[in-house]
Design a protein around this motif. Structure first.
Motif, mmCIF file in Angstrom:
data_model
loop_
_atom_site.group_PDB
_atom_site.id
_atom_site.type_symbol
_atom_site.label_atom_id
_atom_site.label_comp_id
_atom_site.label_asym_id
_atom_site.label_seq_id
_atom_site.Cartn_x
_atom_site.Cartn_y
_atom_site.Cartn_z
ATOM 1 N N LEU A 181 0.814 -1.224 0.000
ATOM 2 C CA LEU A 181 0.000 0.000 0.000
ATOM 3 C C LEU A 181 0.847 1.273 0.000
ATOM 4 O O LEU A 181 0.308 2.373 0.010
ATOM 5 C CB LEU A 181 -0.954 0.005 1.194
ATOM 6 C CG LEU A 181 -2.049 -1.071 1.173
ATOM 7 C CD1 LEU A 181 -2.987 -0.891 2.346
ATOM 8 C CD2 LEU A 181 -2.833 -1.066 -0.126
ATOM 9 N N GLU A 214 -5.170 -8.050 -4.805
ATOM 10 C CA GLU A 214 -4.338 -7.843 -3.621
ATOM 11 C C GLU A 214 -4.573 -6.458 -3.022
ATOM 12 O O GLU A 214 -4.707 -6.300 -1.812
ATOM 13 C CB GLU A 214 -2.852 -7.968 -3.983
ATOM 14 C CG GLU A 214 -2.419 -9.357 -4.360
ATOM 15 C CD GLU A 214 -2.340 -10.288 -3.162
ATOM 16 O OE1 GLU A 214 -2.122 -9.806 -2.042
ATOM 17 O OE2 GLU A 214 -2.514 -11.518 -3.363
ATOM 18 N N GLN A 230 -6.131 -5.432 0.622
ATOM 19 C CA GLN A 230 -5.296 -4.804 1.661
ATOM 20 C C GLN A 230 -5.821 -3.446 2.120
ATOM 21 O O GLN A 230 -5.535 -3.016 3.225
ATOM 22 C CB GLN A 230 -3.874 -4.579 1.136
ATOM 23 C CG GLN A 230 -3.172 -5.820 0.623
ATOM 24 C CD GLN A 230 -2.524 -6.619 1.729
ATOM 25 O OE1 GLN A 230 -2.480 -6.166 2.855
ATOM 26 N NE2 GLN A 230 -2.061 -7.819 1.414
ATOM 27 N N GLN A 231 -6.564 -2.788 1.239
ATOM 28 C CA GLN A 231 -6.997 -1.433 1.600
ATOM 29 C C GLN A 231 -8.013 -1.453 2.743
ATOM 30 O O GLN A 231 -8.699 -2.442 2.966
ATOM 31 C CB GLN A 231 -7.633 -0.756 0.378
ATOM 32 C CG GLN A 231 -6.604 -0.297 -0.632
ATOM 33 C CD GLN A 231 -7.253 0.234 -1.905
ATOM 34 O OE1 GLN A 231 -8.354 -0.171 -2.256
ATOM 35 N NE2 GLN A 231 -6.553 1.128 -2.587
ATOM 36 N N ARG A 283 -12.064 -8.364 6.639
ATOM 37 C CA ARG A 283 -11.022 -7.542 6.025
ATOM 38 C C ARG A 283 -9.849 -7.315 6.970
ATOM 39 O O ARG A 283 -8.708 -7.610 6.625
ATOM 40 C CB ARG A 283 -11.644 -6.209 5.589
ATOM 41 C CG ARG A 283 -10.674 -5.196 5.033
ATOM 42 C CD ARG A 283 -11.391 -4.099 4.310
ATOM 43 N NE ARG A 283 -12.091 -4.614 3.148
ATOM 44 C CZ ARG A 283 -11.562 -4.697 1.912
ATOM 45 N NH1 ARG A 283 -10.344 -4.267 1.692
ATOM 46 N NH2 ARG A 283 -12.260 -5.193 0.924
ATOM 47 N N ASN A 332 -4.865 -12.323 6.927
ATOM 48 C CA ASN A 332 -5.093 -12.825 5.575
ATOM 49 C C ASN A 332 -6.474 -12.437 5.082
ATOM 50 O O ASN A 332 -7.381 -13.243 5.036
ATOM 51 C CB ASN A 332 -4.981 -14.356 5.561
ATOM 52 C CG ASN A 332 -3.569 -14.773 5.258
ATOM 53 O OD1 ASN A 332 -2.914 -14.149 4.405
ATOM 54 N ND2 ASN A 332 -3.088 -15.771 5.960
ATOM 55 N N LYS A 335 -9.833 -12.308 -0.483
ATOM 56 C CA LYS A 335 -9.513 -11.664 -1.766
ATOM 57 C C LYS A 335 -10.649 -11.949 -2.735
ATOM 58 O O LYS A 335 -10.497 -12.701 -3.677
ATOM 59 C CB LYS A 335 -8.176 -12.190 -2.276
ATOM 60 C CG LYS A 335 -7.043 -11.705 -1.410
ATOM 61 C CD LYS A 335 -5.720 -12.309 -1.753
ATOM 62 C CE LYS A 335 -4.739 -11.956 -0.654
ATOM 63 N NZ LYS A 335 -3.612 -12.829 -0.588
#
Ligand code: GLU
Length: 555
Positions: free
Chosen positions: A338, A369, A373-374, A413, A417, A420
């Motif tokens: 990020l 990804e 991750q956000q 989230r 992990n 996705k």
């Protein structure tokens, strides 16, 4: 006897600045040592090509990284290809990918002191330089007709000679001035050509920031620099522009490498220092085993709008482009997915020369990804922006209760992990519909519910009603399933698959089957995010409403 000044006066009757005046109008830039001035110089053809975004991204990166300037110049002298409003559209698409020029064409208003930044508005500058070249004998008018040029080409072909206007084929190169003047006065059409002193049997050294030292064939072509329509050619115009805009570093597609000797020849004739060059590898596509350039006509992904319309986070495409720009990028990115791309130090020498093969799966990988991750807030905000533009009906749903949308996005989230599930914002809308009653009712009406036919509807109904009344919503994620197990057990469902398999005569199924019944009832599908969160987000009251409706109408 007429002299060259009469000829020049006839060709350029208008008042033009002198070279010295232009040098003074565009003084050397006052920038820190090492700061690079780069430019993106597209022809406004109506869309931003993915390969052009790559070029622009590198130009911006290099300028940013050195504290320099990144310019946008529109090379709009090809009137046949020009489309009105194309410059603004281009700028808009660049902005979506955060490629924002520090200087140059910025729509209605320009920014910077080295303009105009539209080639079509720089006629007096080009004419001034051509006037100078005529004066010093390094340019001349050429009256060759299309037929003459055709004949020349056939002759060269027959004799297996290098094609072009050079040497003995350059018929008007030494044409007497008075003759030329006469023809111009008669209105005979002409172009202006550069007079090269080169010889194609010579090799000249050149340097490319990516390729290093090169030996190239010297230019000897007397290329056209001013066309019959009074507009300059790319070869000439960009040399003039890069000089007076004080570009230090030209980053452009490798298709221009073959004309580098010509450009160096022009710079030398004008006694100007040429910029540094980086010829970027072209992004190819594998087509039936053959490599070819990404083509707008054949490949939707050749236009960046494809990624915007499909709902890819723009940063995913940028990340992909950086991964093909520098071989060490991906390793860097994996450690900090990020981090702003600006934190990555780009180096020309780490660029592969092979020309990347465009890999949409890799773009999808990065997109997945990055969305995973956000933070939920950010994904929700970006997805909403996307919806506003492309799926306004969803934007309305989201905006009715933004926090509710964030909750949906936030399912599983914030953990080491994260799930996705989403590659594009469109995937989010696909997956989230059932959370909204309006969509849910429509989904119920449109498709049969995929209940397992092994269980008869009465059994399913009874179980669902039991859940509706007795499922404990207050339990945390770790133990809520035990509440479902209890209910399942009452209806002869084993706690788990293993127990069921051990004693298939006692049980009619296992809790997983019951969970599936509930899942289908609430979401209309066998697949959904974690059921616990679905229950929490929909809430007890609406869960009961949905069960009642399904029991009454759809079983
Ligand atoms: N107008 C040229 C193109 O679109 C620019 C090449 C350059 O950057 O010099 O390819």
């Amino acid at each position: 006897m007429s002299n060259i000044d009469d000829l020049i006066g006839k060709i350029f009757p208008q008042k033009l600045p002198t070279i010295a005046e232009l040098e003074a109008r565009f003084p050397a830039r006052d920038l820190p040592n090492g700061a690079l001035v780069t430019r993106f110089a597209p022809s406004p053809t109506g869309f931003l090509h993915t390969g052009s975004l790559f070029t622009a991204l590198i130009a911006q990166k290099v300028a940013k990284q050195t504290g320099g300037i990144f310019m946008l110049r529109l090379e709009d002298t090809d009137t046949k290809r020009e489309i009105s409003g194309a410059g603004e559209k281009l700028l808009g698409e660049m902005a979506e990918f955060s490629v924002i020029p520090d200087e140059g064409f910025l729509g209605q208003a320009e920014k910077g002191h080295y303009g105009p930044y539209l080639q079509s508005q720089r006629a007096d500058i080009y004419c001034a330089v051509i006037k100078y070249l005529l004066k010093i004998g390094r340019a001349y008018p050429c009256f060759a007709t299309t037929e003459e040029l055709e004949m020349m080409r056939s002759e060269q072909e027959a004799e297996h000679l290098i094609p072009g206007y050079y040497g003995r084929f350059a018929k008007y190169r030494d044409y007497p001035v008075e003759e030329a003047l006469k023809l111009i006065k008669q209105g005979v059409p002409y172009v202006i050509r550069f007079k090269s002193y080169g010889n194609h049997e010579n090799k000249i050294p050149a340097y490319d920031l990516i390729r290093g030292d090169l030996m190239l064939t010297e230019n000897d072509q007397d290329v056209v620099i001013l066309k019959g329509d009074g507009l300059p050619t790319y070869h000439f115009a960009h040399v003039v522009d890069d000089h007076f805009m004080r570009t230090t570093t030209v980053t452009r597609g490798e298709e221009w490498l073959s004309s580098l000797p010509l450009h160096l020849d022009l710079f030398a004739a004008l006694k100007w220092k040429h910029p540094d060059y980086a010829h970027l590898p072209v992004i190819n596509k594998l087509d039936n085993g053959n490599k070819r350039k990404l083509s707008k006509r054949k490949d939707p992904e050749a236009a960046v709008s494809f990624f915007l319309e499909d709902g890819y986070p723009p940063i995913a495409l940028l990340t992909y482009l950086m991964s093909i720009a520098n071989s060490n990028f991906e390793e860097w990115w994996a450690l900090q997915p990020l981090a702003p791309l600006n934190d990555f130090e780009f180096t020309f020498t780490k660029m592969s020369l092979e020309g990347a093969l465009f890999d949409i799966d890799k773009v999808r990988f990065f997109a997945k990804e990055i969305i995973a991750q956000q933070k939920a807030q950010q994904v929700a905000r970006d997805a909403n922006e996307f919806a506003k533009r492309y799926l306004p009906a969803y934007a309305k749903l989201i905006e009715k209760d933004f926090d509710y949308f964030v909750k949906i996005i936030n399912i599983e989230r914030d953990k080491p992990n994260p799930r996705k599930d989403y590659t594009t914002y469109r995937d989010i809308y696909q997956a989230m519909q059932f959370f909204y009653d309006e969509c849910y009712y429509k989904m119920l009406a449109d498709n049969p519910l995929p209940f397992n036919p092994q269980y008869d509807p009465t059994t399913i109904k009874t179980i669902l009603l039991d859940i509706s009344e007795n499922l404990d919503f207050s339990l945390p994620e770790e133990s809520w399933f035990s509440s479902l197990k209890e209910i399942a057990f009452r209806h002869k469902f084993a706690a788990n698959l293993k127990t069921y398999k051990k004693e298939p005569d006692i049980y009619i199924g296992h809790t997983g089957d019951v969970a599936e019944m509930l899942r289908i009832t609430l979401t209309t599908s066998k697949n959904s995010p974690n059921l616990f969160y679905v229950l929490q987000i929909i809430g007890r009251k609406r869960v009961q409403e949905r069960i009642a409706l399904v029991v009454e109408k759809y079983l």
